[in-house]
Design a protein around this motif. Sequence first.
Motif, PDB file in Angstrom:
ATOM      1  N   ALA A  16      18.331  32.904 -34.753  1.00 39.75           N
ATOM      2  CA  ALA A  16      18.800  31.624 -34.388  1.00 39.75           C
ATOM      3  C   ALA A  16      17.560  30.693 -34.528  1.00 39.75           C
ATOM      4  O   ALA A  16      17.552  29.498 -35.129  1.00 39.75           O
ATOM      5  CB  ALA A  16      19.355  31.360 -32.822  1.00 39.75           C
ATOM      6  N   HIS A  17      16.457  31.332 -34.365  1.00 40.25           N
ATOM      7  CA  HIS A  17      15.067  30.301 -34.654  1.00 40.25           C
ATOM      8  C   HIS A  17      15.021  30.285 -36.082  1.00 40.25           C
ATOM      9  O   HIS A  17      14.751  29.213 -36.531  1.00 40.25           O
ATOM     10  CB  HIS A  17      13.955  31.331 -34.183  1.00 40.25           C
ATOM     11  N   GLU A  18      15.231  31.262 -36.811  1.00 41.79           N
ATOM     12  CA  GLU A  18      15.320  31.160 -38.497  1.00 41.79           C
ATOM     13  C   GLU A  18      16.371  30.329 -39.043  1.00 41.79           C
ATOM     14  O   GLU A  18      15.889  29.489 -39.721  1.00 41.79           O
ATOM     15  CB  GLU A  18      15.106  32.316 -38.737  1.00 41.79           C
ATOM     16  N   VAL A  19      17.343  30.258 -38.502  1.00 40.19           N
ATOM     17  CA  VAL A  19      18.618  29.368 -38.771  1.00 40.19           C
ATOM     18  C   VAL A  19      17.922  27.969 -38.598  1.00 40.19           C
ATOM     19  O   VAL A  19      18.250  26.879 -39.337  1.00 40.19           O
ATOM     20  CB  VAL A  19      19.934  29.595 -38.175  1.00 40.19           C
ATOM     21  N   ALA A  20      17.449  27.695 -37.374  1.00 42.58           N
ATOM     22  CA  ALA A  20      16.934  26.528 -37.184  1.00 42.58           C
ATOM     23  C   ALA A  20      15.882  25.918 -38.087  1.00 42.58           C
ATOM     24  O   ALA A  20      15.989  24.756 -38.740  1.00 42.58           O
ATOM     25  CB  ALA A  20      16.368  26.331 -35.858  1.00 42.58           C
ATOM     26  N   HIS A  21      15.088  26.657 -38.593  1.00 37.13           N
ATOM     27  CA  HIS A  21      14.154  26.340 -39.538  1.00 37.13           C
ATOM     28  C   HIS A  21      14.777  25.947 -40.905  1.00 37.13           C
ATOM     29  O   HIS A  21      14.611  24.894 -41.552  1.00 37.13           O
ATOM     30  CB  HIS A  21      13.212  27.669 -40.095  1.00 37.13           C
ATOM     31  N   VAL A  22      16.000  26.597 -41.317  1.00 42.41           N
ATOM     32  CA  VAL A  22      16.696  26.213 -42.533  1.00 42.41           C
ATOM     33  C   VAL A  22      17.388  24.942 -42.260  1.00 42.41           C
ATOM     34  O   VAL A  22      17.543  24.117 -42.994  1.00 42.41           O
ATOM     35  CB  VAL A  22      17.909  27.456 -43.035  1.00 42.41           C
ATOM     36  N   ALA A  23      18.046  24.836 -41.003  1.00 45.44           N
ATOM     37  CA  ALA A  23      18.679  23.795 -40.617  1.00 45.44           C
ATOM     38  C   ALA A  23      18.036  22.370 -40.837  1.00 45.44           C
ATOM     39  O   ALA A  23      18.341  21.104 -41.079  1.00 45.44           O
ATOM     40  CB  ALA A  23      19.362  23.690 -39.459  1.00 45.44           C
ATOM     41  N   ASP A  69       2.617  22.785 -39.000  1.00 46.35           N
ATOM     42  CA  ASP A  69       3.269  24.225 -38.672  1.00 46.35           C
ATOM     43  C   ASP A  69       3.797  24.497 -37.153  1.00 46.35           C
ATOM     44  O   ASP A  69       4.972  24.873 -37.064  1.00 46.35           O
ATOM     45  CB  ASP A  69       2.634  25.217 -39.269  1.00 46.35           C
ATOM     46  N   ARG A  70       2.723  24.035 -36.413  1.00 41.60           N
ATOM     47  CA  ARG A  70       3.182  24.166 -34.982  1.00 41.60           C
ATOM     48  C   ARG A  70       4.194  23.530 -34.350  1.00 41.60           C
ATOM     49  O   ARG A  70       5.090  23.822 -33.649  1.00 41.60           O
ATOM     50  CB  ARG A  70       1.755  23.725 -34.078  1.00 41.60           C
ATOM     51  N   GLY A  71       4.504  21.901 -35.006  1.00 35.22           N
ATOM     52  CA  GLY A  71       5.454  21.478 -34.526  1.00 35.22           C
ATOM     53  C   GLY A  71       7.034  21.902 -34.860  1.00 35.22           C
ATOM     54  O   GLY A  71       7.735  21.921 -34.348  1.00 35.22           O
ATOM     55  N   GLN A  72       6.923  22.691 -36.312  1.00 37.15           N
ATOM     56  CA  GLN A  72       8.111  23.142 -36.706  1.00 37.15           C
ATOM     57  C   GLN A  72       8.470  24.386 -36.142  1.00 37.15           C
ATOM     58  O   GLN A  72       9.705  24.489 -35.577  1.00 37.15           O
ATOM     59  CB  GLN A  72       7.905  23.533 -38.239  1.00 37.15           C
ATOM     60  N   GLU A  73       7.441  25.141 -35.578  1.00 39.09           N
ATOM     61  CA  GLU A  73       7.689  26.389 -34.640  1.00 39.09           C
ATOM     62  C   GLU A  73       8.396  25.923 -33.416  1.00 39.09           C
ATOM     63  O   GLU A  73       9.355  26.293 -33.051  1.00 39.09           O
ATOM     64  CB  GLU A  73       6.491  26.947 -34.453  1.00 39.09           C
ATOM     65  N   LEU A  74       7.618  24.914 -32.578  1.00 36.78           N
ATOM     66  CA  LEU A  74       8.550  24.436 -31.504  1.00 36.78           C
ATOM     67  C   LEU A  74       9.701  23.873 -31.559  1.00 36.78           C
ATOM     68  O   LEU A  74      10.664  24.157 -30.852  1.00 36.78           O
ATOM     69  CB  LEU A  74       7.365  23.559 -30.744  1.00 36.78           C
ATOM     70  N   GLU A  75      10.115  22.984 -32.616  1.00 38.89           N
ATOM     71  CA  GLU A  75      11.329  22.585 -32.941  1.00 38.89           C
ATOM     72  C   GLU A  75      12.253  23.575 -33.071  1.00 38.89           C
ATOM     73  O   GLU A  75      13.375  23.540 -32.701  1.00 38.89           O
ATOM     74  CB  GLU A  75      11.298  21.582 -34.194  1.00 38.89           C
ATOM     75  N   SER A  76      11.997  24.667 -33.765  1.00 42.49           N
ATOM     76  CA  SER A  76      12.868  25.858 -34.175  1.00 42.49           C
ATOM     77  C   SER A  76      12.977  26.806 -32.936  1.00 42.49           C
ATOM     78  O   SER A  76      14.187  27.289 -32.785  1.00 42.49           O
ATOM     79  CB  SER A  76      12.392  26.489 -35.319  1.00 42.49           C
ATOM     80  N   GLY A  78      13.287  25.659 -29.785  1.00 40.75           N
ATOM     81  CA  GLY A  78      14.196  24.748 -28.840  1.00 40.75           C
ATOM     82  C   GLY A  78      15.704  24.815 -29.527  1.00 40.75           C
ATOM     83  O   GLY A  78      16.465  24.980 -28.825  1.00 40.75           O
ATOM     84  N   LEU A  79      15.622  24.427 -30.636  1.00 39.11           N
ATOM     85  CA  LEU A  79      16.931  24.591 -31.606  1.00 39.11           C
ATOM     86  C   LEU A  79      17.376  25.993 -31.403  1.00 39.11           C
ATOM     87  O   LEU A  79      18.729  26.113 -31.569  1.00 39.11           O
ATOM     88  CB  LEU A  79      16.738  23.932 -32.919  1.00 39.11           C
ATOM     89  N   GLY A  80      16.775  27.056 -31.898  1.00 34.68           N
ATOM     90  CA  GLY A  80      17.248  28.392 -32.047  1.00 34.68           C
ATOM     91  C   GLY A  80      17.833  28.739 -30.545  1.00 34.68           C
ATOM     92  O   GLY A  80      18.849  29.340 -30.245  1.00 34.68           O
TER      93      GLY A  80
END
Length: 91
Positions: A16-23, A69-76, A78-80
């Motif tokens: 789910a975390h990786e799908v969030a990166h793609v989304a 990068d850190r912001g993207q990880e945190l976003e992913s 939460g979304l994941g």
Amino acid sequence: MREAKRATLSRAEVLAHEVAHVAKYHSINGIRQTLIAQGVMAGVLGTGSDALTKAGANIAANLILKHGDRGQELESDGLGAAYAYKLGYDP
């Protein structure tokens, strides 16, 4: 049984975390930012700069780009978690 359930949950969370990166187009945005940074560095340094100057410029550009990068990880994260929850997992 409990171990198998935990392993399945862990896989679901990671997926789910990786799908969030793609989304959120994180990879595409990262490539775009890298190309822009390389263009700026080439414009500032010109084509005749020595290898040490180019290496220093690349390090500076990477440090600037890594800030997001850190912001993207945190976003992913939460979304994941939200994706996993919607699929019936309790993250």
